[in-house]
Design a protein around this motif. Structure first.
Motif, PDB file in Angstrom:
ATOM      1  N   LEU A 130       0.823  -1.208   0.000  1.00 25.95           N
ATOM      2  CA  LEU A 130       0.000   0.000   0.000  1.00 25.95           C
ATOM      3  C   LEU A 130       0.858   1.260   0.000  1.00 25.95           C
ATOM      4  O   LEU A 130       0.537   2.247  -0.678  1.00 25.95           O
ATOM      5  N   ALA A 131       1.950   1.254   0.777  1.00 30.71           N
ATOM      6  CA  ALA A 131       2.822   2.430   0.823  1.00 30.71           C
ATOM      7  C   ALA A 131       3.500   2.661  -0.517  1.00 30.71           C
ATOM      8  O   ALA A 131       3.624   3.810  -0.971  1.00 30.71           O
ATOM      9  N   GLU A 132       3.967   1.605  -1.146  1.00 29.57           N
ATOM     10  CA  GLU A 132       4.619   1.767  -2.446  1.00 29.57           C
ATOM     11  C   GLU A 132       3.655   2.330  -3.481  1.00 29.57           C
ATOM     12  O   GLU A 132       4.011   3.199  -4.280  1.00 29.57           O
ATOM     13  N   ASN A 133       2.427   1.862  -3.444  1.00 30.79           N
ATOM     14  CA  ASN A 133       1.420   2.377  -4.367  1.00 30.79           C
ATOM     15  C   ASN A 133       1.153   3.861  -4.114  1.00 30.79           C
ATOM     16  O   ASN A 133       0.988   4.650  -5.049  1.00 30.79           O
ATOM     17  N   ALA A 134       1.126   4.258  -2.826  1.00 32.77           N
ATOM     18  CA  ALA A 134       0.857   5.659  -2.494  1.00 32.77           C
ATOM     19  C   ALA A 134       2.029   6.557  -2.865  1.00 32.77           C
ATOM     20  O   ALA A 134       1.843   7.642  -3.437  1.00 32.77           O
ATOM     21  N   VAL A 135       3.274   6.135  -2.542  1.00 34.43           N
ATOM     22  CA  VAL A 135       4.448   6.960  -2.836  1.00 34.43           C
ATOM     23  C   VAL A 135       4.608   7.159  -4.341  1.00 34.43           C
ATOM     24  O   VAL A 135       5.029   8.225  -4.810  1.00 34.43           O
ATOM     25  N   ARG A 136       4.245   6.169  -5.125  1.00 35.70           N
ATOM     26  CA  ARG A 136       4.419   6.265  -6.568  1.00 35.70           C
ATOM     27  C   ARG A 136       3.608   7.413  -7.165  1.00 35.70           C
ATOM     28  O   ARG A 136       4.045   8.078  -8.105  1.00 35.70           O
ATOM     29  N   VAL A 137       2.413   7.653  -6.632  1.00 40.45           N
ATOM     30  CA  VAL A 137       1.532   8.656  -7.237  1.00 40.45           C
ATOM     31  C   VAL A 137       1.564   9.978  -6.490  1.00 40.45           C
ATOM     32  O   VAL A 137       0.989  10.968  -6.977  1.00 40.45           O
ATOM     33  N   CYS A 138       2.202  10.036  -5.310  1.00 43.91           N
ATOM     34  CA  CYS A 138       2.196  11.274  -4.531  1.00 43.91           C
ATOM     35  C   CYS A 138       3.121  12.325  -5.161  1.00 43.91           C
ATOM     36  O   CYS A 138       4.299  12.038  -5.421  1.00 43.91           O
ATOM     37  N   PRO A 139       2.630  13.528  -5.379  1.00 37.83           N
ATOM     38  CA  PRO A 139       3.513  14.610  -5.827  1.00 37.83           C
ATOM     39  C   PRO A 139       4.351  15.112  -4.654  1.00 37.83           C
ATOM     40  O   PRO A 139       4.092  14.766  -3.494  1.00 37.83           O
ATOM     41  N   PRO A 140       5.386  15.916  -4.900  1.00 38.78           N
ATOM     42  CA  PRO A 140       6.188  16.468  -3.800  1.00 38.78           C
ATOM     43  C   PRO A 140       5.319  17.229  -2.801  1.00 38.78           C
ATOM     44  O   PRO A 140       4.342  17.888  -3.179  1.00 38.78           O
ATOM     45  N   ASP A 141       5.672  17.118  -1.531  1.00 40.87           N
ATOM     46  CA  ASP A 141       4.992  17.777  -0.413  1.00 40.87           C
ATOM     47  C   ASP A 141       3.623  17.165  -0.089  1.00 40.87           C
ATOM     48  O   ASP A 141       2.955  17.622   0.840  1.00 40.87           O
ATOM     49  N   ALA A 142       3.180  16.165  -0.831  1.00 44.85           N
ATOM     50  CA  ALA A 142       1.925  15.488  -0.488  1.00 44.85           C
ATOM     51  C   ALA A 142       2.217  14.444   0.583  1.00 44.85           C
ATOM     52  O   ALA A 142       3.163  13.664   0.463  1.00 44.85           O
ATOM     53  N   PRO A 143       1.443  14.402   1.676  1.00 41.63           N
ATOM     54  CA  PRO A 143       1.792  13.540   2.812  1.00 41.63           C
ATOM     55  C   PRO A 143       1.452  12.065   2.566  1.00 41.63           C
ATOM     56  O   PRO A 143       0.564  11.719   1.783  1.00 41.63           O
ATOM     57  N   LEU A 144       2.179  11.213   3.274  1.00 43.09           N
ATOM     58  CA  LEU A 144       1.875   9.789   3.375  1.00 43.09           C
ATOM     59  C   LEU A 144       1.666   9.478   4.850  1.00 43.09           C
ATOM     60  O   LEU A 144       2.494   9.833   5.693  1.00 43.09           O
ATOM     61  N   VAL A 145       0.550   8.827   5.171  1.00 44.29           N
ATOM     62  CA  VAL A 145       0.187   8.559   6.558  1.00 44.29           C
ATOM     63  C   VAL A 145       0.063   7.053   6.754  1.00 44.29           C
ATOM     64  O   VAL A 145      -0.665   6.372   6.019  1.00 44.29           O
ATOM     65  N   LEU A 146       0.788   6.536   7.763  1.00 37.82           N
ATOM     66  CA  LEU A 146       0.643   5.150   8.200  1.00 37.82           C
ATOM     67  C   LEU A 146      -0.034   5.175   9.558  1.00 37.82           C
ATOM     68  O   LEU A 146       0.497   5.766  10.511  1.00 37.82           O
ATOM     69  N   SER A 147      -1.197   4.549   9.678  1.00 36.45           N
ATOM     70  CA  SER A 147      -2.007   4.668  10.894  1.00 36.45           C
ATOM     71  C   SER A 147      -2.359   3.287  11.419  1.00 36.45           C
ATOM     72  O   SER A 147      -2.593   2.346  10.649  1.00 36.45           O
ATOM     73  N   LEU A 148      -2.425   3.175  12.748  1.00 40.83           N
ATOM     74  CA  LEU A 148      -2.817   1.935  13.414  1.00 40.83           C
ATOM     75  C   LEU A 148      -3.646   2.286  14.636  1.00 40.83           C
ATOM     76  O   LEU A 148      -3.298   3.172  15.414  1.00 40.83           O
ATOM     77  N   ARG A 149      -4.746   1.577  14.814  1.00 39.12           N
ATOM     78  CA  ARG A 149      -5.577   1.736  16.008  1.00 39.12           C
ATOM     79  C   ARG A 149      -6.250   0.402  16.311  1.00 39.12           C
ATOM     80  O   ARG A 149      -6.312  -0.505  15.459  1.00 39.12           O
ATOM     81  N   ALA A 150      -6.769   0.287  17.521  1.00 40.04           N
ATOM     82  CA  ALA A 150      -7.503  -0.915  17.912  1.00 40.04           C
ATOM     83  C   ALA A 150      -8.906  -0.867  17.316  1.00 40.04           C
ATOM     84  O   ALA A 150      -9.466   0.202  17.064  1.00 40.04           O
ATOM     85  N   GLY A 151      -9.470  -2.047  17.069  1.00 40.25           N
ATOM     86  CA  GLY A 151     -10.832  -2.109  16.570  1.00 40.25           C
ATOM     87  C   GLY A 151     -11.822  -1.600  17.591  1.00 40.25           C
ATOM     88  O   GLY A 151     -11.611  -1.711  18.806  1.00 40.25           O
ATOM     89  N   GLY A 152     -12.908  -1.039  17.110  1.00 37.50           N
ATOM     90  CA  GLY A 152     -13.896  -0.464  18.014  1.00 37.50           C
ATOM     91  C   GLY A 152     -15.253  -0.399  17.359  1.00 37.50           C
ATOM     92  O   GLY A 152     -15.559  -1.147  16.409  1.00 37.50           O
ATOM     93  N   ALA A 153     -16.091   0.498  17.862  1.00 42.34           N
ATOM     94  CA  ALA A 153     -17.438   0.660  17.331  1.00 42.34           C
ATOM     95  C   ALA A 153     -17.374   1.123  15.875  1.00 42.34           C
ATOM     96  O   ALA A 153     -16.553   1.960  15.503  1.00 42.34           O
TER      97      ALA A 153
END
Length: 388
Positions: free
Chosen positions: A282-305
Motif C-alpha cells: 500500500l505504501a509503495e502504491n501511495a508513494v508512486r503517485v504522490c507529488p512532492p509535499d503530499a503527505p503519506l500517513v501510516l495509521s494503526l488503532r484498535a478495533g472499536g465501534a
C-alpha cells in the motif's frame, strides 16, 4: 446401474399417471351410480305366485322369465362398471399423454436451448446468448446464464489486458538488461561506464525479480497450501519498522511521512511478515503517485465501534495524491484495471500490488476497503481479526 430418465418422459408419465387415477376414480363413481339405478330397477320386478286350487303350475314359465330378468339385472351393473372404467382409462391415457407431451415440450425446449448455449460457451464462444422465454423459473435460468456469459466475457477481456500490461512491464527492464549486457559483452562500455551499466542491470534485475515474485504470490493466494506463519504479533512494532524504511524513501521524494500509533502495544494473532507485505504494498502504491509535499500517513488503532465484528486492529495507509474516482474504488483490487486506466496520466505499476494486498488480507481473515482520504488522496483501510 440405473438408466437416467429424461425430464420429458418424467413429465409425460406423471401427467398420464394423474389422468389414469382420475379416470379410474371417475369411472368407478359413474359405474357405482349406474349399478345403484339398476339395482333399484331390479327390485321393482314383480314376483309371480300360483293361483289357489290349481293342480298344475301354469305360472312356472313366467317365474323362470322373471328369475332370468332379475339375474340379468344383477349382472348388468358389473358390465356397465367395467365398460365405464375401461372407457375412462382410455380417455385418461389420451388426455394425459397429450397434456404431458405438451407440458414437457413447453418446459424442456428453453432448457435444451440453455444446455446448447452452455456447451457452446464451454467450447470457447462468448457471443452466444439464450432467448429468455418460458415459465418464470426457466426464464430466470436463461437470464442467469446470459449474465454469466457477460461476466465471463468481461473477466477474460480484463485478463487479456492484464497479460498485455504484464508483458509491457516485463519488456522494459528486459530491454535495458539486454542492451547494457550487449554493450559490456562487446566492449563498448568499459571502466567506470561498465560499473554504471552493471548497476543498471542489477537494478532492472531486482525490478524483474520483484515483479515475478508478486505474480507468483498472486497465483498462490488461491492455493490450499498457501503458508501463513500465525503467531501473536505486536502490530505497533511492525508499523514502526515499516515507517523506518519508508521514511528514507519518502525523504528522497520530499514526501512528508506521518505515523499514527496507539499508546501501547497492540497484539494480534496473525502473520507479521504478511502484514508487513500488505503495508509495503500500500505504501509503495501511495508513494508512486504522490507529488512532492503530499503527505503519506501510516495509521494503526484498535478495533472499536463501527468496525466489522471481530476486528482487533485497523491499519490505514492514506496519501495526499490525486486519489481515485468512485468508480475506481469499486475496481481498485482487480488485477491490472487501474494500471491500464491511468498508464498515460500518472506513474503506475502493472496493477498487481493492490490485487496482491487484497488477497493477502483475505487470507489473514480480514477485510480491506478503499475510499477517499482526508489528506485529499486515497485511503486504504485494513481490518484484521485474530486469525484462526
Amino acid at each position: 446401474m440405473s438408466v437416467p430418465v429424461s425430464l420429458t418422459t418424467r413429465i409425460t408419465l406423471a401427467c398420464v399417471g394423474v389422468a389414469l387415477v382420475s379416470a379410474v376414480l371417475s369411472g368407478l363413481a359413474v359405474g357405482r351410480y349406474v349399478a345403484t339405478l339398476d339395482s333399484s330397477a331390479a327390485s321393482t320386478v314383480p314376483t309371480a305366485t300360483a293361483g289357489p286350487g290349481t293342480g298344475a303350475n301354469p305360472t312356472a314359465p313366467l317365474r323362470q322369465e322373471l328369475r332370468a330378468a332379475r339375474e340379468g339385472a344383477a349382472q348388468r351393473p358389473a358390465v356397465r362398471i367395467a365398460r365405464s372404467v375401461l372407457l375412462s382409462v382410455a380417455v385418461g391415457m389420451l388426455v394425459g399423454t397429450a397434456a404431458g407431451a405438451g407440458t414437457a415440450r413447453l418446459l424442456t425446449r428453453p432448457l435444451r436451448r440453455t444446455a446448447e448455449t452452455a456447451r457452446a460457451m464451454s467450447a470457447g464462444r462468448r457471443d452466444v446468448r439464450v432467448p429468455v422465454e418460458g415459465p418464470p423459473e426457466v426464464a430466470d435460468v436463461a437470464a442467469s446464464l446470459n449474465e454469466l456469459a457477460d461476466a465471463l466475457a468481461r473477466s477474460e477481456d480484463r485478463q487479456r489486458q492484464f497479460l498485455l500490461s504484464v508483458s509491457h512491464e516485463l519488456r522494459t527492464p528486459l530491454t535495458a538488461v539486454r542492451g547494457y549486457a550487449e554493450s559490456i559483452a562487446d566492449g563498448v562500455v568499459e571502466g567506470i561506464d561498465a560499473q554504471a551499466a552493471g548497476r543498471v542491470v542489477l537494478a532492472e534485475s531486482a525490478r524483474l525479480e520483484r515483479l515475478v515474485r508478486d505474480l507468483l504470490d498472486l497465483a498462490r493466494l488461491g492455493a490450499a497450501d498457501f503458508h501463513l506463519d500465525l503467531a501473536p504479533v505486536d502490530l505497533v512494532r511492525v508499523l514502526q519498522d515499516a515507517a523506518q524504511v519508508w521514511r528514507q524513501r519518502t525523504a528522497s521524494r520530499a514526501t512528508p511521512l506521518r505515523v499514527e500509533l496507539p499508546d501501547g502495544p497492540l497484539v494480534v494473532r496473525t502473520d507479521g511478515a504478511r502484514v508487513r507485505q500488505v503495508l509495503d504494498g500500500l505504501a509503495e502504491n501511495a508513494v508512486r503517485v504522490c507529488p512532492p509535499d503530499a503527505p503519506l500517513v501510516l495509521s494503526l488503532r484498535a478495533g472499536g465501534a463501527g468496525d466489522p465484528d471481530g476486528t482487533r486492529a485497523v491499519l490505514q495507509v492514506r496519501d495526499g495524491g490525486p486519489g481515485l474516482s468512485e468508480a475506481d474504488y469499486a475496481v481498485a483490487f482487480e488485477p491490472g484495471v487501474l494500471g491500464l486506466r491511468y498508464r498515460d496520466d500518472r506513474p503506475v505499476g502493472v496493477g498487481i500490488g493492490l490485487s496482491l494486498v487484497h488477497g493477502l488480507v483475505q487470507r489473514l481473515g480480514g477485510g480491506i476497503r478503499a475510499g477517499a482520504a482526508p489528506e485529499g488522496g486515497a485511503c486504504f483501510t485494513v481490518h484484521l481479526p485474530d486469525a484462526d
